[in-house]
Design an enzyme around this catalytic site. Structure first.
Site, PDB file in Angstrom:
ATOM      1  N   MET A  47      14.905   4.012  31.557  1.00  0.00           N
ATOM      2  CA  MET A  47      13.672   3.262  31.823  1.00  0.00           C
ATOM      3  C   MET A  47      12.817   3.771  33.064  1.00  0.00           C
ATOM      4  O   MET A  47      13.553   3.692  34.265  1.00  0.00           O
ATOM      5  CB  MET A  47      13.920   1.735  32.069  1.00  0.00           C
ATOM      6  CG  MET A  47      14.809   1.000  30.950  1.00  0.00           C
ATOM      7  SD  MET A  47      13.640   0.904  29.408  1.00  0.00           S
ATOM      8  CE  MET A  47      12.654  -0.359  29.993  1.00  0.00           C
ATOM      9  N   GLU A  79      19.499   3.425  27.257  1.00  0.00           N
ATOM     10  CA  GLU A  79      18.201   4.183  27.351  1.00  0.00           C
ATOM     11  C   GLU A  79      17.721   4.229  28.709  1.00  0.00           C
ATOM     12  O   GLU A  79      18.021   3.221  29.434  1.00  0.00           O
ATOM     13  CB  GLU A  79      17.148   3.269  26.334  1.00  0.00           C
ATOM     14  CG  GLU A  79      17.063   1.740  26.934  1.00  0.00           C
ATOM     15  CD  GLU A  79      16.000   1.235  25.940  1.00  0.00           C
ATOM     16  OE1 GLU A  79      14.965   1.832  25.535  1.00  0.00           O
ATOM     17  OE2 GLU A  79      16.222   0.130  25.581  1.00  0.00           O
ATOM     18  N   ASN A  99      15.892  -7.977  37.197  1.00  0.00           N
ATOM     19  CA  ASN A  99      16.916  -7.830  36.271  1.00  0.00           C
ATOM     20  C   ASN A  99      16.095  -7.323  35.042  1.00  0.00           C
ATOM     21  O   ASN A  99      16.445  -7.283  33.904  1.00  0.00           O
ATOM     22  CB  ASN A  99      17.602  -8.765  35.878  1.00  0.00           C
ATOM     23  CG  ASN A  99      18.735  -9.119  37.026  1.00  0.00           C
ATOM     24  OD1 ASN A  99      19.054  -8.040  37.769  1.00  0.00           O
ATOM     25  ND2 ASN A  99      19.112 -10.086  37.406  1.00  0.00           N
ATOM     26  N   PHE A 157      29.364  -1.670  40.369  1.00  0.00           N
ATOM     27  CA  PHE A 157      30.876  -1.038  40.081  1.00  0.00           C
ATOM     28  C   PHE A 157      30.415   0.743  40.349  1.00  0.00           C
ATOM     29  O   PHE A 157      31.559   1.251  40.435  1.00  0.00           O
ATOM     30  CB  PHE A 157      30.917  -0.899  38.757  1.00  0.00           C
ATOM     31  CG  PHE A 157      31.401  -2.587  38.248  1.00  0.00           C
ATOM     32  CD1 PHE A 157      32.460  -3.189  38.602  1.00  0.00           C
ATOM     33  CD2 PHE A 157      30.433  -3.375  37.628  1.00  0.00           C
ATOM     34  CE1 PHE A 157      32.793  -4.174  38.281  1.00  0.00           C
ATOM     35  CE2 PHE A 157      30.672  -4.602  37.184  1.00  0.00           C
ATOM     36  CZ  PHE A 157      31.650  -5.138  37.538  1.00  0.00           C
ATOM     37  N   VAL A 208      24.262   4.269  39.638  1.00  0.00           N
ATOM     38  CA  VAL A 208      23.347   4.506  38.345  1.00  0.00           C
ATOM     39  C   VAL A 208      22.690   6.045  38.196  1.00  0.00           C
ATOM     40  O   VAL A 208      21.884   6.028  39.401  1.00  0.00           O
ATOM     41  CB  VAL A 208      22.457   3.285  38.111  1.00  0.00           C
ATOM     42  CG1 VAL A 208      21.748   3.435  36.838  1.00  0.00           C
ATOM     43  CG2 VAL A 208      23.058   1.918  38.152  1.00  0.00           C
ATOM     44  N   VAL A 254      20.000   7.192  40.497  1.00  0.00           N
ATOM     45  CA  VAL A 254      18.509   6.508  40.490  1.00  0.00           C
ATOM     46  C   VAL A 254      18.566   4.927  41.214  1.00  0.00           C
ATOM     47  O   VAL A 254      17.852   4.547  41.419  1.00  0.00           O
ATOM     48  CB  VAL A 254      18.071   6.260  39.264  1.00  0.00           C
ATOM     49  CG1 VAL A 254      17.401   7.598  38.779  1.00  0.00           C
ATOM     50  CG2 VAL A 254      18.832   5.603  37.891  1.00  0.00           C
ATOM     51  N   ASN A 301      10.455   3.440  34.857  1.00  0.00           N
ATOM     52  CA  ASN A 301       9.606   2.910  36.057  1.00  0.00           C
ATOM     53  C   ASN A 301      10.785   1.869  36.529  1.00  0.00           C
ATOM     54  O   ASN A 301      10.320   1.153  37.607  1.00  0.00           O
ATOM     55  CB  ASN A 301       8.521   2.160  35.700  1.00  0.00           C
ATOM     56  CG  ASN A 301       7.317   3.215  35.477  1.00  0.00           C
ATOM     57  OD1 ASN A 301       7.136   3.921  36.390  1.00  0.00           O
ATOM     58  ND2 ASN A 301       6.623   2.809  34.150  1.00  0.00           N
ATOM     59  N   GLY A 302      11.991   1.898  36.446  1.00  0.00           N
ATOM     60  CA  GLY A 302      12.827   1.179  37.016  1.00  0.00           C
ATOM     61  C   GLY A 302      12.795  -0.350  36.997  1.00  0.00           C
ATOM     62  O   GLY A 302      12.208  -0.928  36.130  1.00  0.00           O
ATOM     63  N   ASP A 327      20.722 -15.187  34.806  1.00  0.00           N
ATOM     64  CA  ASP A 327      20.150 -14.583  36.053  1.00  0.00           C
ATOM     65  C   ASP A 327      18.609 -13.771  35.516  1.00  0.00           C
ATOM     66  O   ASP A 327      18.713 -12.559  36.155  1.00  0.00           O
ATOM     67  CB  ASP A 327      21.037 -13.422  36.571  1.00  0.00           C
ATOM     68  CG  ASP A 327      20.722 -12.919  37.903  1.00  0.00           C
ATOM     69  OD1 ASP A 327      20.070 -13.617  38.587  1.00  0.00           O
ATOM     70  OD2 ASP A 327      21.669 -12.098  38.215  1.00  0.00           O
TER      71      ASP A 327
HETATM   72  P1  AMP Z   1      22.121  -2.796  37.800  1.00  0.00           P
HETATM   73  O1  AMP Z   1      23.420  -2.192  38.090  1.00  0.00           O
HETATM   74  O2  AMP Z   1      21.772  -2.976  36.300  1.00  0.00           O
HETATM   75  O3  AMP Z   1      21.441  -3.982  38.398  1.00  0.00           O
HETATM   76  O4  AMP Z   1      21.316  -1.190  37.969  1.00  0.00           O
HETATM   77  C1  AMP Z   1      21.056  -1.082  39.442  1.00  0.00           C
HETATM   78  C2  AMP Z   1      19.785  -0.391  39.464  1.00  0.00           C
HETATM   79  O5  AMP Z   1      19.830   1.003  38.667  1.00  0.00           O
HETATM   80  C3  AMP Z   1      18.481  -0.791  38.912  1.00  0.00           C
HETATM   81  O6  AMP Z   1      17.771  -1.945  39.931  1.00  0.00           O
HETATM   82  C4  AMP Z   1      17.623   0.182  38.493  1.00  0.00           C
HETATM   83  O7  AMP Z   1      16.909   0.573  39.647  1.00  0.00           O
HETATM   84  C5  AMP Z   1      18.352   1.116  38.105  1.00  0.00           C
HETATM   85  N1  AMP Z   1      18.878   1.085  36.715  1.00  0.00           N
HETATM   86  C6  AMP Z   1      19.713   0.410  35.949  1.00  0.00           C
HETATM   87  N2  AMP Z   1      19.516   0.672  34.594  1.00  0.00           N
HETATM   88  C7  AMP Z   1      18.464   1.432  34.615  1.00  0.00           C
HETATM   89  C8  AMP Z   1      17.916   2.065  33.411  1.00  0.00           C
HETATM   90  N3  AMP Z   1      18.329   1.935  31.990  1.00  0.00           N
HETATM   91  N4  AMP Z   1      16.720   2.988  33.434  1.00  0.00           N
HETATM   92  C9  AMP Z   1      16.446   3.198  34.760  1.00  0.00           C
HETATM   93  N5  AMP Z   1      17.114   2.513  35.939  1.00  0.00           N
HETATM   94  C10 AMP Z   1      18.058   1.971  35.667  1.00  0.00           C
END
Ligand code: AMP
Length: 987
Positions: A706, A704, A755, A636, A639, A631, A708-709, A750
């Site tokens: 989410m 958990e 975020n 790193f 996701v 998604v 709607n992202g 941030d």
């Molecule tokens: P991050 O590395 O936390 O910035 O995550 C990168 C992308 O993954 C985010 O912009 C979201 O689109 C997706 N993402 C991260 N965590 C979640 C979550 N808990 N539920 C749904 N999508 C997520």
């Protein structure tokens, strides 16, 4: 989408009066301005007819009308003359016309129409009367907003319609407009074609030339030129918007020395005035005792006998040396004298007055100070002592000691100030002459023991420092220490040594010596002690002293060691008795946490970070996790969404962050640090950690899911689709999560819509935790001048300037998130560069209210963007403000109007009057002034009601298709509607 919104400039919050630099519409064609025939071409000739009429001021104008409603298949064309485009890329066509509705025409055959078409053709040259229908492109079908209106008496009155259309980008040298009638009854009262430009202007002492805006949706950056006699402080710049408005002045010029700002120019200082530095201060009047005879003076010259010291500022008056000190009084005490005096009458206009005392020894002066013939003076000997000193005296007294007895002295006391050295001839002093008294010798101070034996001692001493005459002899008085002066012995000696015999062995004696001159005995020396040697043990007194000192030192060292030991012991006991929790106090970002409130623990304070992960995160078995799809992309690794089924628990949807292969130890630590942080939080608006997989590969963080992202893309996807209450609900959630974090002592650094994650119930949760990496993986983070990465647009000025990240800087970011939410994911500060954002924010500019933004929410944003961080609201206060809004949704209806100005697309200030024609045919007779004309002085259009009811759909019909402008127009119209009820529109 919404790119065009940059026309909503940043608003200058502290200086609301700044206002806008208004656009300048430049007419390319105005049919009203033509007195004679316009000479436009009609095809066929019995279609459009050119008719002379008069406007409401009875000024003759040329109009066109057509009304062949009784005949079938009408196709009547009216073409303007060739209109050169000049520099315009986008032009505006304003039509004023009346249109009769078909129902009002009796016996109409069913061919009657209620619209006509507006078309254009671009060419590089005038094609004369050559005319081909098919070459024209349609701009729009023009319909009347109102053809008739009902009067109180039930009559139907014909209404004048005003429509404006944009055409562009134009590329050829000129163009024609054409009006195609297909069977309507229409009178074209006036046609005006214009383009907008940012007019020549002077701002912050820089000139900005006439600038034609770009047709595309971006701003034109224009560099300003400093006006004559000024210099750039910071390169002056402004932006010309597509609407022909100057926005965001940055930088400025400053008037040169000798010049001041007067009505946007730098003018020479007038005579009698000066300006010494570059800057926009006014010229100053010459200070006292100075003048400038010429214009443009950088400083003022001093009047005769007045001076300026080297460090004197140009603003200081010219000054002169002080007059002499007054009322000198001397009081003599043997060979010393105390001199006292009063301040000079005139200090010369300065405060830096000090006094200097010059000592001269004079001969030929009588004891009472009167001069007996010629006086010969020489400087005093260097051993004369002045107390506190001879020069640079701030007080009006000095004591002079160690003078010779019975000698004449003259003291010259001079007052000096900062300009005394510049005017040696103007210096004055006060003099006093004294004669010292006859004085006894000063005491002997230095006595030495030369030799000691059991019954005698040999001593020597130095002559007194001030013998004040010839020493006749010395008196030596000594006695046994035990006897306390009850019996003593006196000896006399001519020289400076003596041997005392007949003393008791091993006995302490005390001794004093005084000198005698013709003036008598001087004071006794300080008491001197000596001991005679014991009978059996003979040791020099020096060695006995050494032994004594060594023993005392050893005892002192032992005592000191014992003392230190006791002190350290007590301190250690006290530290041990501290509660173990107190060690944590320093973890909370320097915040002292209250007892009872959990505190965030920085995982980096653990020696082994993997220990931190397992303290705060549950280890999951990889077999419980099923990955469904990717998604998103994290720093790193990918996701994914998936499911987690723990034994004896319901299966739940989860997000799974993976650590891609080939990672370094540090990457693994940083990746898992996020879990260590997240695992410490437990709040409905903070993303919940389900667990980690660290014992098998790939390493995973499970949270958990989410649905709607991230919030920013979610809002962009659903532009303008939520109610105010829904938006406030989301914002409340974010604020509540942030309150929890700040209570825990965690500073996010941030906080941004990207975020925040949104679930299927529109619940927003704060995510993206990390430490050093927080800003490393944010594409918005830019390197600052200090080398660190910071998401400039979201970050408080003090955090950018000196890395002061606190919950108050998080509150600033919250204000930006608030703005992002209310503008449905608009980019803060649009396409401005990071540097310009920093500068603009520093100069006091703040983002303007987003479209339809409730005034209370905009006020909250401005509060979050207070420069002084202590004045920003705490998250607790933000939550309570939002709660109040939710309880009282009516308060969301008052919107913070973007700029209190009408949108330029539909409303044009220059077409201010509505004609009331009387001579243009009987169906034009009934035209009256519009009902809302007064309310909109300076603006004219068909009907207030229609205007306010204009919807996005209506706008689509008239060809406005970009979402940004539509929203802007609709909201501006709504704002105008509310103003018709409340009073005139401020323009
Ligand atoms: P991050 O590395 O936390 O910035 O995550 C990168 C992308 O993954 C985010 O912009 C979201 O689109 C997706 N993402 C991260 N965590 C979640 C979550 N808990 N539920 C749904 N999508 C997520």
């Amino acid at each position: 989408v919404g790119k065009n919104k940059h026309i909503f400039t940043l608003v200058f919050v502290t200086l609301a009066a700044l206002g806008y630099l208004r656009q300048l519409p430049v007419n390319l064609l105005d049919s009203k301005a033509s007195q004679g025939e316009l000479g436009w071409i009609s095809y066929p000739s019995h279609g459009w007819e050119e008719i002379s009429g008069v406007d409401e001021h009875y000024t003759p104008i040329r109009t066109f009308q057509v009304c062949n409603v009784m005949e079938y298949s009408q196709n009547n064309w009216l073409r303007t003359n060739w209109i050169p485009r000049q520099s315009a890329q986008k032009i505006y066509v304003e039509l004023k016309f009346t249109l009769r509705d078909c129902n009002s025409i009796p016996l109409v055959l069913g061919t009657c129409k209620e619209t006509f078409n507006l078309l254009y053709l671009e060419t590089d040259d005038d094609q004369g009367s050559h005319f081909r229908e098919h070459q024209f492109s349609k701009i729009d079908t023009i319909a009347a907003d109102e053809s008739f209106t009902q009067t109180d008496l039930g009559d139907r009155i014909l209404k004048l319609n005003t429509e404006v259309r944009e055409v562009g980008p134009l590329t050829k040298k000129g163009f024609y407009l054409a009006f195609q009638d297909v069977g309507a009854c229409v009178a074209l009262v006036s046609v005006r074609v214009y383009f907008k430009k940012c007019p020549y202007t002077v701002r912050n002492l820089a000139t900005f030339p006439d600038t034609v805006p770009m047709d595309s949706h971006s701003l034109v950056e224009v560099k300003g030129l400093c006006v004559n006699h000024s210099k750039e402080e910071e390169p002056p710049r402004m932006y010309c918007s597509t609407e022909g408005e100057w926005l965001v002045p940055i930088g400025k010029c400053l008037c040169n020395p000798g010049y001041e700002e007067r009505s946007n120019t730098c003018q020479m200082c007038r005579a009698g005035f000066y300006k010494s530095a570059l800057g926009n201060l006014e010229c100053s009047k010459c200070p006292p005792h100075s003048f400038s005879h010429h214009e443009g003076s950088l400083h003022c010259g001093c009047e005769k006998n007045f001076f300026r010291a080297e460090g004197d500022p140009a603003s200081m008056a010219c000054t002169r040396p002080p007059s002499a000190p007054r009322n000198v009084i001397s009081s003599i005490n043997e060979t010393s004298v105390i001199l006292d005096w009063s301040w000079p009458e005139d200090t010369g206009g300065r405060r830096d007055v000090t006094f200097t005392v010059l000592c001269k020894r004079c001969r030929g002066v009588t004891a009472n100070g009167s001069n007996s013939g010629t006086q010969r003076c020489e400087p005093c000997r260097s051993n004369v002592r002045f107390l506190p000193r001879a020069a640079g005296l701030h007080n009006t007294t000095v004591t002079v000691g160690d003078l010779l007895a019975h000698t004449n002295y003259t003291f010259e006391i001079e007052a000096l100030n900062g300009v005394s050295a510049l005017a040696p001839k103007m210096r004055q002093y006060a003099a006093v002459t004294i004669t010292t008294n006859q004085a006894a010798p000063s005491p002997v101070t230095v006595i030495r023991k030369e030799k000691t034996s059991r019954n005698s001692v040999s001593l020597s001493w130095q002559e007194p420092e001030r013998p004040n005459g010839i020493i006749l002899d010395y008196e030596i008085k000594y006695y046994e220490k035990e006897e306390q002066e009850t019996s003593y012995t006196i000896l006399r000696a001519r020289g400076c040594n003596v041997t005392l015999n007949g003393l008791k062995s091993n006995t302490a004696y005390l001794l004093q010596i005084r000198a005698r001159t013709a003036a008598g005995y001087g004071a006794s020396s300080p008491t001197f002690q000596f001991e005679t040697s014991p009978d059996s043990f003979s040791i020099s007194s020096e060695s006995s002293q050494v032994v004594l000192i060594a023993i005392s030192a050893a005892v002192a060292i032992i005592l000191l060691t014992v003392l230190l030991y006791v002190l350290i012991g007590r301190f250690c006991c006290r530290s041990k008795s501290k509660h173990p929790d107190e060690k944590r106090l320093h973890f909370g970002n320097g915040h002292l946490r209250l007892p009872g409130i959990r505190t965030y623990v920085d995982p980096h304070t653990y020696e082994d970070p993997s220990q931190a992960v397992h303290e705060f995160a549950k280890e999951l078995d990889a077999s419980c996790i099923a990955i469904d799809k990717v998604v998103g992309a994290g720093e790193f690794g990918e996701v994914c969404s998936g499911r987690l089924k723990l034994p004896s628990k319901k299966e739940i949807c989860v997000a799974i962050k993976t650590l891609k292969g080939g990672y370094t130890d540090k990457q693994r630590r940083d990746f898992l640090a996020e879990a260590s942080i997240m695992g410490q939080f437990d709040h409905p608006n903070i993303i919940r950690l389900e667990g980690v997989v660290t014992r098998s590969k790939p390493v995973m963080i499970v949270t958990e899911y989410m649905e709607n992202g991230s919030l920013d893309s979610f809002l962009r996807k659903h532009d303008a689709q939520f109610t105010g209450i829904q938006l406030v609900g989301m914002l409340r959630g974010i604020a509540s999560g942030m309150k929890y974090l700040s209570d825990m002592g965690y500073v996010h650094r941030d906080l941004a819509a990207r975020n925040i994650l949104v679930n299927s119930n529109l619940v927003c949760k704060v995510s993206d935790f990390g430490l050093s990496r927080v800003l490393e993986d944010d594409p918005e983070a830019a390197y600052t001048t200090r080398g660190g990465k910071i998401p400039i647009r979201w970050t408080a000025p003090e955090a950018i300037a000196y890395r002061k990240f606190t919950s108050a800087s998080d509150a600033w970011s919250y204000g930006i998130v608030l703005w992002e939410v209310m503008s449905y994911g608009e980019r803060p500060y649009w396409e401005m560069s990071n540097q310009d954002v920093i500068k603009a924010v520093d100069e006091g500019y703040r983002l303007p209210p987003p479209m339809d933004c409730p005034a209370t929410l905009y006020q909250l944003m401005l509060d979050c963007w207070q420069k002084e961080r202590n004045n920003r609201p705490k998250f607790e206060q933000i939550v309570s403000i939002l709660d109040k809004l939710i309880r009282n949704p009516g308060s969301l209806k008052i919107t913070a109007n973007t700029t209190s100005r009408p949108a330029n697309l539909l409303l044009d200030r220059s077409s201010s009057e509505v004609p009331s024609m009387g001579t243009m045919g009987d169906w034009m007779d009934g035209m009256r002034t519009l009902p809302c004309k007064e309310a909109f002085s300076g603006v004219s259009y068909s009907s207030c009601d229609t205007l306010a009811k204009t919807s996005t759909e209506d706008l689509k019909k008239v060809g406005v298709t970009i979402v940004g402008p539509q929203k802007k127009i609709v909201s501006s119209l709504k704002a105008l509607d509310s103003h018709t009820k409340n009073g005139p529109v401020p323009v």
